[in-house]
Design a protein around this motif. Structure first.
Motif, PDB file in Angstrom:
ATOM      1  N   VAL A  38       1.131  -6.145  -6.679  1.00 27.13           N
ATOM      2  CA  VAL A  38       1.897  -6.617  -5.518  1.00 27.13           C
ATOM      3  C   VAL A  38       3.081  -5.691  -5.296  1.00 27.13           C
ATOM      4  N   ARG A  39       3.293  -5.315  -4.034  1.00 30.91           N
ATOM      5  CA  ARG A  39       4.482  -4.528  -3.680  1.00 30.91           C
ATOM      6  C   ARG A  39       5.181  -5.167  -2.487  1.00 30.91           C
ATOM      7  N   TYR A  40       6.497  -5.271  -2.584  1.00 32.90           N
ATOM      8  CA  TYR A  40       7.341  -5.711  -1.480  1.00 32.90           C
ATOM      9  C   TYR A  40       7.873  -4.471  -0.751  1.00 32.90           C
ATOM     10  N   ASN A  41       7.948  -4.530   0.559  1.00 31.26           N
ATOM     11  CA  ASN A  41       8.447  -3.401   1.342  1.00 31.26           C
ATOM     12  C   ASN A  41       9.966  -3.501   1.483  1.00 31.26           C
ATOM     13  N   THR A  42      10.670  -2.886   0.543  1.00 30.80           N
ATOM     14  CA  THR A  42      12.130  -2.915   0.570  1.00 30.80           C
ATOM     15  C   THR A  42      12.719  -1.735   1.330  1.00 30.80           C
ATOM     16  N   THR A  43      11.859  -0.860   1.822  1.00 35.17           N
ATOM     17  CA  THR A  43      12.334   0.248   2.645  1.00 35.17           C
ATOM     18  C   THR A  43      12.707  -0.239   4.041  1.00 35.17           C
ATOM     19  N   ASP A  44      11.910  -1.162   4.570  1.00 34.97           N
ATOM     20  CA  ASP A  44      12.090  -1.593   5.951  1.00 34.97           C
ATOM     21  C   ASP A  44      12.613  -3.016   6.104  1.00 34.97           C
TER      22      ASP A  44
END
Length: 238
Positions: A164-170
């Motif tokens: 699982v990856r959360y999009n903390t860039t956007d």
């Protein structure tokens, strides 16, 4: 909304995608949608809709936390607690409907790792590395979070790795939404849905009250709690 690029024969991809109204849509391509009986007025405890991905967890889900930045600016330890809560919502059948937990599956947090979730910045699953890692980083801009699950088996299909990856860039996340929360997404609500995918649940289209629905609003914590359909799906598998 265009669908996510389909997974190959040994993995499936799931994501939150941005809709025109600012909400987020979990998009999945690779399986047909089930028939839906839910209505717009269905509640979490009255909507029995569920759909399955066709796999179940192989033994205990052993998972790790990556060593980079975490959603909501959490420390690794804080993120591990939040992710564990999300996963336990699935394995423990956490609900407000008075449904007794009969789900027979488990998870085990194995600690931190230098390995990363096998997902690239274009929101594509890459070659699996043998560890189920939860982390945060860059995804395609219209993806809030992404789950990649790899499977094995033919008669009985098992999940052998699920990242699982959360999009903390956007996007911004919070572990404790308050009345002043604005345009942030709840770490555990997102995580509970993604853990649902890891354990074999597909989306429940047109079921806005269920954890496995296709949309979530900013600052909402309601998807930490499973509904009738979420429970029925897990009980069917386990």
């Amino acid at each position: 909304m265009s669908p996510l690029v389909a997974g190959n024969s040994d993995h499936q991809e799931f994501s939150f995608k941005v809709a025109a109204d600012g909400k987020f849509d979990y998009a999945f391509e690779g399986q047909s949608s089930p028939s839906v009986s839910a209505t717009a007025t269905s509640t979490a405890c009255s909507d029995g809709t569920f759909a399955l991905n066709g796999w179940e967890m192989l033994d205990t889900y052993d998972w790790y936390v990556g060593d980079g930045g975490m959603p909501g600016a959490l420390s690794q330890s804080e993120a591990a607690t939040a992710f564990a809560d999300a996963i336990n919502n699935i394995t423990g059948g956490y609900n407000d409907c008075g449904i007794t937990d009969t789900i027979d599956t488990s998870s085990d947090y194995k600690g931190t790792t230098t390995y990363e979730a096998d997902i690239n910045s274009s929101s594509q699953c890459t070659t699996r590395d043998g560890q189920s890692t939860w982390d945060a980083g860059d995804l395609a801009k219209d993806h809030l979070a992404l789950n990649c699950t790899w499977t094995a088996g033919s008669v009985t299909v098992y999940a052998i790795e699920s990242d699982v990856r959360y999009n903390t860039t956007d996007y911004d996340f919070t572990n404790s939404p308050t009345s002043t929360c604005n345009n942030k997404w709840d770490v555990r609500a997102v995580g509970t849905h993604e853990a649902g995918h890891a354990y074999g649940l597909d989306h429940a289209p047109l079921s806005p009250a269920l954890t496995m629905n296709e949309q979530i609003a900013p600052c909402s914590t309601s998807y930490r709690t499973l509904g009738l359909g979420d429970m029925k799906g897990l009980e069917f598998i386990y």
